[in-house]
Write an enzyme that holds these catalytic residues in place. Structure first.
Site, PDB file in Angstrom:
ATOM      1  N   GLU A 165       0.824  -1.199   0.000  1.00  0.00           N
ATOM      2  CA  GLU A 165       0.000   0.000   0.000  1.00  0.00           C
ATOM      3  C   GLU A 165       0.867   1.261   0.000  1.00  0.00           C
ATOM      4  O   GLU A 165       0.569   2.248  -0.680  1.00  0.00           O
ATOM      5  CB  GLU A 165      -0.916   0.014   1.229  1.00  0.00           C
ATOM      6  CG  GLU A 165      -1.919  -1.134   1.254  1.00  0.00           C
ATOM      7  CD  GLU A 165      -1.419  -2.331   2.046  1.00  0.00           C
ATOM      8  OE1 GLU A 165      -2.235  -2.994   2.691  1.00  0.00           O
ATOM      9  OE2 GLU A 165      -0.179  -2.615   1.998  1.00  0.00           O
ATOM     10  N   CYS A 187      -2.566  -3.858   7.137  1.00  0.00           N
ATOM     11  CA  CYS A 187      -2.193  -4.055   8.534  1.00  0.00           C
ATOM     12  C   CYS A 187      -2.637  -2.859   9.382  1.00  0.00           C
ATOM     13  O   CYS A 187      -2.776  -1.739   8.888  1.00  0.00           O
ATOM     14  CB  CYS A 187      -0.683  -4.271   8.661  1.00  0.00           C
ATOM     15  SG  CYS A 187       0.329  -2.882   8.120  1.00  0.00           S
ATOM     16  N   CYS A 236      -0.532   0.239   7.567  1.00  0.00           N
ATOM     17  CA  CYS A 236      -0.989   0.678   6.243  1.00  0.00           C
ATOM     18  C   CYS A 236      -2.398   1.261   6.315  1.00  0.00           C
ATOM     19  O   CYS A 236      -2.747   2.155   5.536  1.00  0.00           O
ATOM     20  CB  CYS A 236      -0.942  -0.486   5.260  1.00  0.00           C
ATOM     21  SG  CYS A 236       0.743  -1.018   4.880  1.00  0.00           S
ATOM     22  N   ARG A 250      14.582 -24.411  -3.639  1.00  0.00           N
ATOM     23  CA  ARG A 250      15.300 -24.104  -2.392  1.00  0.00           C
ATOM     24  C   ARG A 250      15.360 -22.597  -2.154  1.00  0.00           C
ATOM     25  O   ARG A 250      15.200 -22.133  -1.023  1.00  0.00           O
ATOM     26  CB  ARG A 250      16.722 -24.658  -2.455  1.00  0.00           C
ATOM     27  CG  ARG A 250      16.840 -26.152  -2.278  1.00  0.00           C
ATOM     28  CD  ARG A 250      18.295 -26.576  -2.349  1.00  0.00           C
ATOM     29  NE  ARG A 250      18.465 -28.031  -2.262  1.00  0.00           N
ATOM     30  CZ  ARG A 250      19.609 -28.664  -2.460  1.00  0.00           C
ATOM     31  NH1 ARG A 250      20.697 -27.965  -2.765  1.00  0.00           N
ATOM     32  NH2 ARG A 250      19.670 -29.975  -2.354  1.00  0.00           N
ATOM     33  N   ASP A 273      25.221 -38.974   1.790  1.00  0.00           N
ATOM     34  CA  ASP A 273      25.350 -38.081   0.636  1.00  0.00           C
ATOM     35  C   ASP A 273      26.194 -36.836   0.897  1.00  0.00           C
ATOM     36  O   ASP A 273      26.612 -36.172  -0.040  1.00  0.00           O
ATOM     37  CB  ASP A 273      23.968 -37.624   0.165  1.00  0.00           C
ATOM     38  CG  ASP A 273      23.109 -38.767  -0.355  1.00  0.00           C
ATOM     39  OD1 ASP A 273      23.637 -39.895  -0.465  1.00  0.00           O
ATOM     40  OD2 ASP A 273      21.917 -38.535  -0.638  1.00  0.00           O
ATOM     41  N   LEU A 314      22.882 -28.611   0.500  1.00  0.00           N
ATOM     42  CA  LEU A 314      21.563 -27.998   0.715  1.00  0.00           C
ATOM     43  C   LEU A 314      21.583 -26.478   0.511  1.00  0.00           C
ATOM     44  O   LEU A 314      20.830 -25.745   1.152  1.00  0.00           O
ATOM     45  CB  LEU A 314      21.019 -28.332   2.112  1.00  0.00           C
ATOM     46  CG  LEU A 314      20.808 -29.812   2.430  1.00  0.00           C
ATOM     47  CD1 LEU A 314      20.128 -29.967   3.780  1.00  0.00           C
ATOM     48  CD2 LEU A 314      20.000 -30.516   1.350  1.00  0.00           C
ATOM     49  N   GLY A 338      15.723 -38.717   3.126  1.00  0.00           N
ATOM     50  CA  GLY A 338      15.321 -39.857   2.327  1.00  0.00           C
ATOM     51  C   GLY A 338      14.091 -40.597   2.804  1.00  0.00           C
ATOM     52  O   GLY A 338      13.176 -39.999   3.374  1.00  0.00           O
ATOM     53  N   LEU A 391      10.917 -38.932   4.965  1.00  0.00           N
ATOM     54  CA  LEU A 391       9.721 -38.679   4.160  1.00  0.00           C
ATOM     55  C   LEU A 391       8.527 -39.465   4.691  1.00  0.00           C
ATOM     56  O   LEU A 391       7.440 -38.915   4.878  1.00  0.00           O
ATOM     57  CB  LEU A 391       9.983 -39.043   2.699  1.00  0.00           C
ATOM     58  CG  LEU A 391      10.893 -38.097   1.914  1.00  0.00           C
ATOM     59  CD1 LEU A 391      11.352 -38.754   0.611  1.00  0.00           C
ATOM     60  CD2 LEU A 391      10.186 -36.772   1.606  1.00  0.00           C
TER      61      LEU A 391
END
Length: 346
Positions: A53, A78, A87, A192, A208, A212, A292, A296
Site C-alpha cells: 500500500e 495491517c 498501512c 530451495r 550423501d 543444501l 530420504g 519422508l
C-alpha cells in the site's frame, strides 16, 4: 470477470513478484484506481521494507486524486506497528474513500482490525474478491497461522520401477543414484531459493554429505536442517561448515556456534511434531523436505505435509530403496527434460 476482479487479479500479479523475499510476511500487491485508470501500484518487495500500500500510494504522481480513488489490495491492510507503520493509517491519512480487499489477514496482530479501522473512519470496504486465489497465493502464510507450523513440501526423485536409491550403508556408502535430469536438479535449486528451510535426515546426511545450498541460479540459501541424534555427522561435512545458517536436532548437549545451532529434543516422543513446533517458534513458514525414505515416510504417516513434488525418470534398477507412496491423485504432471514431475496436494 467484473471490474473488481480485474484489478484484484493485477494485485495478485504484483504480489507474486515478491515470491521468496517477503517471508515471514505475506506477498501483497496493491493497485489504486481513479476514474477507470490506474494511478499507482506497488507490491511488498522485501521483508522489513515498505508494504504494498505504501509503494502504491508513493507511486501515485498526483496525490490530489487519492480522495476520489479506490485502493485494491489482495490482503487486509495491517493495523499495527511492525517493521513499518500501519498501512490502514496511511490509507486514512490520504483520505482514500474506497478499499477493495481480497481476503482477511488471519495473523492475530491484524485479523479484521485493519478492516474495522477503515470502516470506523467512513471508508467503504468491499472484501472477499477472488478470495480463494488470494489465499492460494499466500498458502504458506495461511498454513503457518492456521496450523501453527510451516507449509511442508515433500520432494523426491524415483525410478520408473519405484526406487529412490540403490541400497547403501555407512560402511559401503557408494555414490547416490542419479535419477533426475540436470534440468530437474536446476529446478530443485530454484525451489530451495523460494522456501525458508530445507531438511534431510541423518542417513541422507551421512551417505550423501549434501550442501543444501542454492547453486547455479540467483537466490538466497534456505535454513539448512538435519537430525543428528548422537552427533555422528563428521565435523568436516558440508552441513557443519558454518557457511550458512544450519539447525541440528539432537539428543545430546552441544553448544551452538555461529551459523550452526543445536536444538535438543526428546527422541522418546514423536520427533516430527517437536521439530515443527520449533520451526513455528522461529517463524519458519515453509519447509522443503528432501528425504530420504525414513524422514519422508515419517512425515507422510503423521499426515504432516501439504504438497509433494515427485520426479519420475525412465530409469529402472529392479531393486533398491523403495520410494514413498502417496494415497492421493496428482493434481498435475509435466515433462522436465524427460522426467515426469507429478505434483500432489494433501
Amino acid at each position: 470477470m467484473n471490474i473488481h476482479e480485474t484489478y484484484m487479479k493485477r494485485c495478485l500479479e504484483l504480489a507474486a513478484k515478491g515470491f521468496g523475499n517477503t517471508a515471514p510476511n505475506p506477498m501483497v500487491g496493491c493497485v489504486i484506481v481513479c476514474e477507470g485508470k490506474i494511478i499507482g501500484e506497488g507490491y511488498h518487495q522485501q521483508f522489513g521494507q515498505a508494504h504494498a500500500e505504501v509503494n502504491a500510494i508513493n507511486a501515485a504522481a498526483d496525490k490530489s486524486l487519492l480522495p476520489k480513488s479506490t485502493l485494491y489490495v489482495n490482503l487486509e491492510p495491517c493495523s499495527h506497528f511492525g517493521k513499518t507503520p500501519p498501512c490502514a493509517d496511511l490509507i486514512i491519512e490520504h483520505k482514500i474513500p474506497n478499499v477493495v480487499i481480497g481476503c482477511t489477514d488471519i495473523n492475530s496482530a491484524v485479523n479484521g482490525r485493519g478492516i474495522e479501522k477503515l470502516i470506523n473512519t467512513g471508508i467503504k470496504v468491499t472484501a472477499g474478491i477472488l478470495e480463494n486465489d488470494c489465499k492460494k497465493l499466500n498458502k504458506r502464510f495461511f498454513t503457518f497461522h492456521e496450523k501453527k507450523r510451516p507449509y511442508i513440501i515433500l520432494k523426491w526423485a524415483q525410478t520408473a520401477d519405484g526406487f529412490i536409491d540403490i541400497k547403501r550403508t555407512e560402511e559401503n556408502p557408494g555414490k547416490p543414484l542419479q535419477i533426475s535430469s540436470d534440468e530437474s536438479r536446476r529446478l530443485l535449486h530454484l525451489w530451495r531459493s523460494r522456501e525458508q528451510a530445507v531438511m534431510v535426515g541423518t542417513n541422507t546426511t551421512l551417505l550423501d554429505n549434501p550442501q543444501l545450498t542454492v547453486r547455479g541460479i540467483e537466490g538466497k540459501n534456505p535454513l539448512r536442517i538435519t537430525i543428528d541424534k548422537w552427533l555422528r555427522i563428521p565435523k568436516e561435512y558440508h552441513l557443519y561448515d558454518k557457511s550458512t545458517p544450519t539447525l541440528v536436532f539432537t539428543a545430546a548437549e552441544q553448544p551452538s556456534e555461529v551459523n550452526l545451532e543445536f536444538v535438543k529434543i526428546d527422541f522418546d516422543r514423536a520427533i516430527v511434531p517437536q521439530i515443527l513446533t520449533e520451526l513455528y517458534k522461529r517463524s519458519i513458514q515453509s519447509l522443503l523436505l528432501e528425504g530420504g525414505e525414513q524422514l519422508l515416510n515419517s512425515f507422510i504417516s503423521a499426515g504432516l505435509w501439504d504438497e509433494a513434488r515427485v520426479f519420475i525418470s525412465d530409469k529402472k534398477i529392479e531393486k533398491g530403496v523403495n520410494a514413498p507412496v502417496l494415497k492421493t491423485v496428482p493434481i498435475s504432471n509435466e515433462n522436465i527434460s524427460g522426467d515426469a514431475l507429478f505434483t500432489f496436494l494433501r
